[in-house]
Design a protein around this motif. Sequence first.
Motif, PDB file in Angstrom:
ATOM      1  N   PRO A  44      34.599  37.129  49.568  1.00  0.00           N
ATOM      2  CA  PRO A  44      35.006  36.077  48.620  1.00  0.00           C
ATOM      3  C   PRO A  44      36.276  36.406  47.846  1.00  0.00           C
ATOM      4  CG  PRO A  44      33.174  37.324  47.711  1.00  0.00           C
ATOM      5  CD  PRO A  44      33.365  37.824  49.117  1.00  0.00           C
ATOM      6  N   GLY A  45      36.775  37.643  47.963  1.00  0.00           N
ATOM      7  CA  GLY A  45      37.982  38.023  47.218  1.00  0.00           C
ATOM      8  C   GLY A  45      37.746  38.043  45.724  1.00  0.00           C
ATOM      9  N   THR A  46      36.674  38.696  45.301  1.00  0.00           N
ATOM     10  CA  THR A  46      36.304  38.762  43.893  1.00  0.00           C
ATOM     11  C   THR A  46      36.358  40.207  43.408  1.00  0.00           C
ATOM     12  OG1 THR A  46      34.797  36.885  44.176  1.00  0.00           O
ATOM     13  CG2 THR A  46      34.482  38.263  42.225  1.00  0.00           C
ATOM     14  N   LEU A 226      42.927  42.301  34.890  1.00  0.00           N
ATOM     15  CA  LEU A 226      43.180  41.568  36.126  1.00  0.00           C
ATOM     16  C   LEU A 226      43.263  40.071  35.861  1.00  0.00           C
ATOM     17  CD1 LEU A 226      40.468  43.674  36.673  1.00  0.00           C
ATOM     18  CD2 LEU A 226      41.429  43.449  38.951  1.00  0.00           C
ATOM     19  N   PHE A 227      44.010  39.387  36.762  1.00  0.00           N
ATOM     20  CA  PHE A 227      44.193  37.944  36.646  1.00  0.00           C
ATOM     21  C   PHE A 227      44.168  37.328  38.045  1.00  0.00           C
ATOM     22  CE2 PHE A 227      46.386  40.059  33.219  1.00  0.00           C
ATOM     23  CZ  PHE A 227      46.001  39.369  32.078  1.00  0.00           C
ATOM     24  N   ARG A 228      43.544  36.175  38.162  1.00  0.00           N
ATOM     25  CA  ARG A 228      43.560  35.442  39.425  1.00  0.00           C
ATOM     26  C   ARG A 228      45.008  35.202  39.865  1.00  0.00           C
ATOM     27  NH1 ARG A 228      40.502  31.969  36.388  1.00  0.00           N
ATOM     28  NH2 ARG A 228      42.187  30.447  36.671  1.00  0.00           N
ATOM     29  N   PRO A 229      45.239  35.003  41.150  1.00  0.00           N
ATOM     30  CA  PRO A 229      46.616  34.810  41.624  1.00  0.00           C
ATOM     31  C   PRO A 229      47.392  33.723  40.888  1.00  0.00           C
ATOM     32  CG  PRO A 229      45.166  35.188  43.480  1.00  0.00           C
ATOM     33  CD  PRO A 229      44.280  35.094  42.268  1.00  0.00           C
ATOM     34  N   ALA A 281      41.435  33.985  30.418  1.00  0.00           N
ATOM     35  CA  ALA A 281      41.525  34.176  31.872  1.00  0.00           C
ATOM     36  C   ALA A 281      41.699  35.645  32.235  1.00  0.00           C
ATOM     37  CB  ALA A 281      42.694  33.360  32.428  1.00  0.00           C
ATOM     38  N   THR A 282      41.479  36.523  31.268  1.00  0.00           N
ATOM     39  CA  THR A 282      41.669  37.955  31.488  1.00  0.00           C
ATOM     40  C   THR A 282      40.354  38.629  31.870  1.00  0.00           C
ATOM     41  OG1 THR A 282      43.430  37.997  29.818  1.00  0.00           O
ATOM     42  CG2 THR A 282      42.485  40.107  30.467  1.00  0.00           C
ATOM     43  N   TRP A 283      40.374  39.361  32.971  1.00  0.00           N
ATOM     44  CA  TRP A 283      39.247  40.193  33.382  1.00  0.00           C
ATOM     45  C   TRP A 283      39.599  41.636  33.035  1.00  0.00           C
ATOM     46  CZ3 TRP A 283      35.873  38.671  38.005  1.00  0.00           C
ATOM     47  CH2 TRP A 283      35.860  37.282  38.185  1.00  0.00           C
ATOM     48  N   TRP A 300      46.618  39.818  40.306  1.00  0.00           N
ATOM     49  CA  TRP A 300      47.569  40.549  39.479  1.00  0.00           C
ATOM     50  C   TRP A 300      46.800  41.518  38.585  1.00  0.00           C
ATOM     51  CZ3 TRP A 300      53.022  39.291  39.138  1.00  0.00           C
ATOM     52  CH2 TRP A 300      53.409  38.275  40.010  1.00  0.00           C
ATOM     53  N   HIS A 301      47.373  42.676  38.348  1.00  0.00           N
ATOM     54  CA  HIS A 301      46.680  43.663  37.518  1.00  0.00           C
ATOM     55  C   HIS A 301      47.666  44.610  36.852  1.00  0.00           C
ATOM     56  CE1 HIS A 301      46.952  45.071  41.685  1.00  0.00           C
ATOM     57  NE2 HIS A 301      47.014  46.317  41.218  1.00  0.00           N
ATOM     58  N   SER A 302      47.249  45.151  35.715  1.00  0.00           N
ATOM     59  CA  SER A 302      48.004  46.147  34.964  1.00  0.00           C
ATOM     60  C   SER A 302      47.025  47.238  34.560  1.00  0.00           C
ATOM     61  CB  SER A 302      48.654  45.515  33.730  1.00  0.00           C
ATOM     62  OG  SER A 302      49.401  46.480  32.996  1.00  0.00           O
ATOM     63  N   VAL A 303      47.502  48.480  34.537  1.00  0.00           N
ATOM     64  CA  VAL A 303      46.606  49.624  34.335  1.00  0.00           C
ATOM     65  C   VAL A 303      47.138  50.518  33.221  1.00  0.00           C
ATOM     66  CG1 VAL A 303      45.414  51.553  35.443  1.00  0.00           C
ATOM     67  CG2 VAL A 303      46.130  49.571  36.823  1.00  0.00           C
ATOM     68  N   LYS A 304      46.236  50.929  32.325  1.00  0.00           N
ATOM     69  CA  LYS A 304      46.594  51.871  31.268  1.00  0.00           C
ATOM     70  C   LYS A 304      45.651  53.069  31.290  1.00  0.00           C
ATOM     71  CE  LYS A 304      49.026  49.209  27.708  1.00  0.00           C
ATOM     72  NZ  LYS A 304      49.085  48.880  26.264  1.00  0.00           N
TER      73      LYS A 304
END
Length: 319
Positions: A44-46, A226-229, A281-283, A300-304
């Motif tokens: 499902p791309g989740t 993470l964010f949906r496309p 809308a932020t995971w 989309w994602h960003s990592v700290k």
Amino acid sequence: MLARRAIRTRTTRCSTYSGARCLSSVAVLPDTGIQTFRERAFAPGTPALLPRKSFEGLPAVQKWFFEDSSRLALNRSYLSRYGSAVVPVEISNNEQFSRTEQSLSFFLECVNASSSSFDTRPNRYFSAYVPNARAIKRTKRSNNFFSASTLTAPTARTYLAQAPIADLPQGLRDDVPTPKLVLEAGKGDVYDSSIWLGEAPTYTPLHRDPNPNLFVQLAGTKVVRLFRPDVGRSIFAKVQESIGASASATMRGEEMMRGAEKKALEEEVWSDNDANEFRTATWEAELSAGDGLFIPKGWWHSVKGVGVGMTGSVNWWFR
């Protein structure tokens, strides 16, 4: 039968790292079975977290790190065996940023110099940013670790980022074997894989990958947003408009790591301001040593890296 168990539902919570901002937590799969992973995440791309500590058995977790005075540190005596290996190193110095190829021994020297006692020998890393600089000891009252004719506040940081596992010596490759999940859930092979090592705080700006991604924490703690496309594209477009730029979302370079774009992206992704239009809308997922996160293609994602001491991660992109 395990595959039929219900996935732990995604919940909305107020994260430790988000203040009053309530975020959607990434769901945790009920088990590590291939069928469960395929049905609940891969197909499902989740986004999904594997059960906690699923990857704590990776040899690198025990071999590469150790506790040093309540701080997590690199095991230099072990890693220095492979010191001649060439790895990509990101060097940030205030608003300057560069990505260079250096030996692993150079990176280990950088990490050691940033936390060691005073050393009378010139250090290659610090000398490149402060002439004749040498390392001095950090204290509870001061985070200074440059010493030249006058004491200079620390600015330069190093991050071994996105080092391809295939390019590492065999001994290090053996420490991060490809998980069965990656080999069996997709087309049976790996598109690429990377190692990430650096002292907290570390930061990877908002981006997307062309392939599904299994991200595993080896040491320390990292927080991933993470964010949906479609949401990620909206954030990217808003940032580009705000700074008067027109960069391509598919071709990303060093502009993400410095200047106006870096500041604007970080503000949109990590700000806890209630006025942030993307907050609902932020995971978010928080990973500690042994934890694994599946990031679907296009998300989309960003990592700290948070806390103190060393952080380490490895990821595999599915074919």
